[in-house]
Scaffold this active site. Structure first.
Site, PDB file in Angstrom:
ATOM      1  N   ASP A 136       0.829  -1.205   0.000  1.00  0.00           N
ATOM      2  CA  ASP A 136       0.000   0.000   0.000  1.00  0.00           C
ATOM      3  C   ASP A 136       0.866   1.259   0.000  1.00  0.00           C
ATOM      4  O   ASP A 136       0.426   2.298   0.451  1.00  0.00           O
ATOM      5  CB  ASP A 136      -0.929  -0.019   1.240  1.00  0.00           C
ATOM      6  N   CYS A 217     -16.639   8.262  -0.371  1.00  0.00           N
ATOM      7  CA  CYS A 217     -16.382   7.039   0.406  1.00  0.00           C
ATOM      8  C   CYS A 217     -16.024   7.408   1.858  1.00  0.00           C
ATOM      9  O   CYS A 217     -15.206   8.293   2.107  1.00  0.00           O
ATOM     10  CB  CYS A 217     -15.238   6.266  -0.246  1.00  0.00           C
ATOM     11  N   CYS A 244     -14.400   2.299   7.112  1.00  0.00           N
ATOM     12  CA  CYS A 244     -15.758   1.744   7.019  1.00  0.00           C
ATOM     13  C   CYS A 244     -15.631   0.311   6.502  1.00  0.00           C
ATOM     14  O   CYS A 244     -14.781   0.034   5.659  1.00  0.00           O
ATOM     15  CB  CYS A 244     -16.570   2.598   6.043  1.00  0.00           C
ATOM     16  N   CYS A 251     -21.064  -8.548   2.176  1.00  0.00           N
ATOM     17  CA  CYS A 251     -20.687  -9.422   1.052  1.00  0.00           C
ATOM     18  C   CYS A 251     -20.840 -10.892   1.444  1.00  0.00           C
ATOM     19  O   CYS A 251     -20.247 -11.361   2.416  1.00  0.00           O
ATOM     20  CB  CYS A 251     -19.248  -9.138   0.633  1.00  0.00           C
TER      21      CYS A 251
HETATM   22 FE1  SF4 Z   1     -20.687  -6.751  -3.695  1.00  0.00          FE
HETATM   23 FE2  SF4 Z   1     -22.161  -8.992  -3.834  1.00  0.00          FE
HETATM   24 FE3  SF4 Z   1     -19.865  -8.776  -5.269  1.00  0.00          FE
HETATM   25 FE4  SF4 Z   1     -19.782  -9.040  -2.603  1.00  0.00          FE
HETATM   26  S1  SF4 Z   1     -20.573 -10.561  -4.078  1.00  0.00           S
HETATM   27  S2  SF4 Z   1     -18.612  -7.551  -3.838  1.00  0.00           S
HETATM   28  S3  SF4 Z   1     -21.611  -7.845  -1.954  1.00  0.00           S
HETATM   29  S4  SF4 Z   1     -21.758  -7.535  -5.512  1.00  0.00           S
END
Ligand code: SF4
Length: 386
Positions: A136, A217, A244, A251
């Site tokens: 990074d 963001c 965040c 996900c």
């Molecule tokens: Fe976003 Fe769904 Fe892809 Fe995860 S799987 S990055 S929540 S679109």
């Protein structure tokens, strides 16, 4: 085992959870990054937009003359509990800190491990190997290289997602003047029709081309942005005071992700849900002592207390008025006073109005005066909080 396999084994024993190899060819889809820059979506991160930076990011081979391979490494960090949006878990005057920042600063932790890996490689081949290490820190498109090295795909939330381990990873790279066996890239997009991160993002900053409008963001607003947080975005930040995790927490690939968290991050330096009133009282000395080796040091005290003030304004609890009054009357940093004024305007009690009027009598900074006027205008006479 061949040399590449031996090196990968050693990388894992050094604590890297994922390791892959790619070449030094120009990075694919660099035009998306260039378009993102051209549209100004990098905000104040002007260093991304210099000619040198753009060239280096497009052509990683320029970073190391004679580069033959790039090792891409991922370290798993502490994983937050499933998403609960809103206030902190136990008490409403707690904020939230992104999970990668709970432990020691990876900029301090990972370089030592990368150096140890390079020493191991040189020991294996029996001579010095030209190398360059990044975590990074350099002009390098880490996620694109990680995808090409077979570690995962870039999700709609812009994170690198490993099919087996999800996205709670820190990336690092070792460029080597040594031929290694490349891994096949990940070409499948496993996001499919999912839109959870797009729908959950509190500031709607996720764009259709798998980039973020950094200017909206929360990670950018609470970490990279050095000045005032735009007033129209402050309420969207909710209780986040450093970074965040929302787009990763929702996900599905993180829900059942397997993988060991790195023990190097076991030593907690930051509370995941810090007590906002305690943090608002941190002196310069106390902040530096507490967060010297933490990613939080990046915001410096003034940026952190700015964020704490915004979180208190969003929680709108009367109990924060005395601490915010103390800030607006005695805090030396105008940036912090101006955001405390906004918070007092949001809380809207007689006590907060009185504090704003008192502060106006003695305030000399034009930015703070303007914030106090805005805060007083926002206080409606018949507020329920009175
Ligand atoms: Fe976003 Fe769904 Fe892809 Fe995860 S799987 S990055 S929540 S679109």
């Amino acid at each position: 085992m061949n040399l590449t396999q031996v090196i990968k084994k050693q990388a894992r024993s050094l604590g890297f959870s994922l390791v892959g190899v790619t070449g030094c060819d120009p990075v694919p889809h660099v035009e998306v990054f260039q378009a993102w820059l051209a549209q100004g979506r990098c905000g104040e991160m002007a260093y991304l937009n210099s000619e040198r930076s753009r060239q280096m990011r497009a052509h990683p081979g320029l970073l190391l003359p004679g580069c033959r391979s790039i090792l891409v490494l991922a370290t798993r960090y502490l994983t937050p509990s499933p998403l609960h949006l809103g206030a902190g878990p136990n008490h409403q005057l707690h904020g939230r800190i992104a999970a990668y920042a709970w432990g020691e600063d990876y900029h301090e932790v990972l370089p030592g491990r990368l150096r140890a890996l390079v020493e191991y490689i040189e020991g294996q081949v029996g001579h010095a190997v030209p190398n360059r290490c990044y975590t990074d820190t350099g002009p390098i498109l880490e996620r694109e290289l990680a995808q090409r090295a077979g570690l995962g795909w870039i999700g709609k939330n812009t994170s690198l997602i490993s099919p087996s381990g999800g996205s709670y990873y820190l990336l690092a790279e070792v460029l080597l003047g040594l031929e290694l066996e490349p891994d096949p890239p990940v070409v499948a997009d496993r996001c499919g029709t999912c839109q959870r991160c797009v729908a959950a993002c509190p500031t709607a900053c996720i764009l259709p081309d798998r980039t973020l409008d950094a200017r909206r963001c929360i990670s950018y607003l609470t970490i990279e942005l050095k000045g005032s947080i735009p007033p129209e975005l402050r309420t969207t930040i909710q209780g986040w005071v450093f970074g965040c995790d929302v787009c990763q927490q929702v996900c599905p690939w993180n829900r059942f992700a397997a993988g060991e968290e790195s023990p190097l991050f076991d030593h907690r330096l930051a509370d995941s849900s810090p007590d906002l009133l305690t943090e608002l009282g941190l002196s310069n000395v106390a902040f530096n002592r507490k967060y010297r080796h933490s990613p939080l040091s990046r915001t410096k005290r003034r940026g952190y207390l700015r964020n704490i003030s915004v979180a208190l304004g969003n929680l709108r609890d009367n109990g924060a008025v005395p601490a915010l009054t103390e800030v607006i009357m005695h805090e030396p940093e105008a940036l912090v006073r101006s955001h405390a004024a906004w918070a007092l305007g949001r809380i809207r009690t007689q006590a907060s109005e009185q504090a704003l009027k008192q502060a106006l009598d003695r305030e000399a900074d034009v930015l703070v005066i303007s914030e106090i006027h805005s805060a007083l205008e926002s206080i409606v006479p018949n507020s329920n909080n009175r």
